[in-house]
Design a protein around this motif. Structure first.
Motif, PDB file in Angstrom:
ATOM      1  N   UNK A  14       0.835  -1.196   0.000  1.00  0.00           N
ATOM      2  CA  UNK A  14       0.000   0.000   0.000  1.00  0.00           C
ATOM      3  C   UNK A  14       0.870   1.247   0.000  1.00  0.00           C
ATOM      4  N   UNK A  15       0.276   2.346  -0.412  1.00  0.00           N
ATOM      5  CA  UNK A  15       0.969   3.611  -0.583  1.00  0.00           C
ATOM      6  C   UNK A  15       0.293   4.656   0.305  1.00  0.00           C
ATOM      7  N   UNK A  16       0.795   4.867   1.531  1.00  0.00           N
ATOM      8  CA  UNK A  16       0.170   5.861   2.406  1.00  0.00           C
ATOM      9  C   UNK A  16       0.548   7.271   1.953  1.00  0.00           C
ATOM     10  N   UNK A  17      -0.159   8.280   2.447  1.00  0.00           N
ATOM     11  CA  UNK A  17       0.239   9.657   2.135  1.00  0.00           C
ATOM     12  C   UNK A  17       1.663   9.915   2.626  1.00  0.00           C
ATOM     13  N   UNK A  18       2.382  10.806   1.946  1.00  0.00           N
ATOM     14  CA  UNK A  18       3.789  11.041   2.275  1.00  0.00           C
ATOM     15  C   UNK A  18       3.994  11.505   3.715  1.00  0.00           C
ATOM     16  N   UNK A  19       3.067  12.300   4.242  1.00  0.00           N
ATOM     17  CA  UNK A  19       3.214  12.783   5.610  1.00  0.00           C
ATOM     18  C   UNK A  19       2.538  11.867   6.631  1.00  0.00           C
ATOM     19  N   UNK A  20       2.085  10.691   6.176  1.00  0.00           N
ATOM     20  CA  UNK A  20       1.386   9.703   7.012  1.00  0.00           C
ATOM     21  C   UNK A  20       0.155  10.296   7.698  1.00  0.00           C
ATOM     22  N   UNK A  21      -0.535  11.184   6.998  1.00  0.00           N
ATOM     23  CA  UNK A  21      -1.803  11.754   7.459  1.00  0.00           C
ATOM     24  C   UNK A  21      -2.804  11.660   6.319  1.00  0.00           C
ATOM     25  N   UNK A  27      -4.223   9.852  11.431  1.00  0.00           N
ATOM     26  CA  UNK A  27      -2.895   9.296  11.166  1.00  0.00           C
ATOM     27  C   UNK A  27      -2.975   8.043  10.307  1.00  0.00           C
ATOM     28  N   UNK A  28      -2.092   7.961   9.331  1.00  0.00           N
ATOM     29  CA  UNK A  28      -1.950   6.747   8.530  1.00  0.00           C
ATOM     30  C   UNK A  28      -0.965   5.829   9.253  1.00  0.00           C
ATOM     31  N   UNK A  29      -1.005   4.572   8.929  1.00  0.00           N
ATOM     32  CA  UNK A  29      -0.159   3.597   9.598  1.00  0.00           C
ATOM     33  C   UNK A  29       1.011   3.196   8.716  1.00  0.00           C
ATOM     34  N   UNK A  30       2.157   2.984   9.360  1.00  0.00           N
ATOM     35  CA  UNK A  30       3.316   2.453   8.639  1.00  0.00           C
ATOM     36  C   UNK A  30       3.326   0.931   8.682  1.00  0.00           C
ATOM     37  N   UNK A  31       2.385   0.335   9.425  1.00  0.00           N
ATOM     38  CA  UNK A  31       2.323  -1.121   9.559  1.00  0.00           C
ATOM     39  C   UNK A  31       1.138  -1.755   8.849  1.00  0.00           C
ATOM     40  N   UNK A  32       0.004  -1.048   8.820  1.00  0.00           N
ATOM     41  CA  UNK A  32      -1.228  -1.648   8.311  1.00  0.00           C
ATOM     42  C   UNK A  32      -1.835  -0.815   7.201  1.00  0.00           C
ATOM     43  N   UNK A  33      -2.433  -1.486   6.227  1.00  0.00           N
ATOM     44  CA  UNK A  33      -3.188  -0.799   5.182  1.00  0.00           C
ATOM     45  C   UNK A  33      -4.451  -0.210   5.807  1.00  0.00           C
ATOM     46  N   UNK A  34      -5.183   0.607   5.071  1.00  0.00           N
ATOM     47  CA  UNK A  34      -6.365   1.275   5.636  1.00  0.00           C
ATOM     48  C   UNK A  34      -7.406   0.311   6.180  1.00  0.00           C
TER      49      UNK A  34
END
Length: 94
Positions: A14-21, A27-34
């Protein structure tokens, strides 16, 4: 260059937003997809801080290595042409 992560729950890339928000400020996760992040929130499971930091560090190191490889390819010296041979070479008439 964007960082691509692998979900530690389901294994999807997965490709989270660059600022992890996300756009709503969450907050977006660095471990889990949405979907998995939502599922974990429903279950009350919080993202382990050390694992998220490790995932970010690993992804950034991989992105930097890819950028260095790409930069090395661009700066490789061109091979010199063989001057003085072949068609189109000029010689001085004597």
């Amino acid at each position: 260059m964007r960082l691509v992560f692998v979900c530690q729950e389901c294994g999807v890339h997965y490709l989270p937003p660059e600022d992890l928000r996300y756009g709503d400020g969450s907050a977006a996760s660095a471990l889990w997809c949405s979907p998995c992040q939502g599922r974990m929130a429903e279950l009350g499971i919080r993202e382990p801080a050390f694992a998220a930091a490790f995932a970010l560090r690993t992804a950034r190191a991989a992105a930097e290595a890819a950028a260095e490889t790409e930069g090395a390819r661009r700066t490789r010296a061109r091979r010199p042409s063989r001057a003085g041979s072949g068609p189109g070479t000029r010689t001085r008439l004597r």
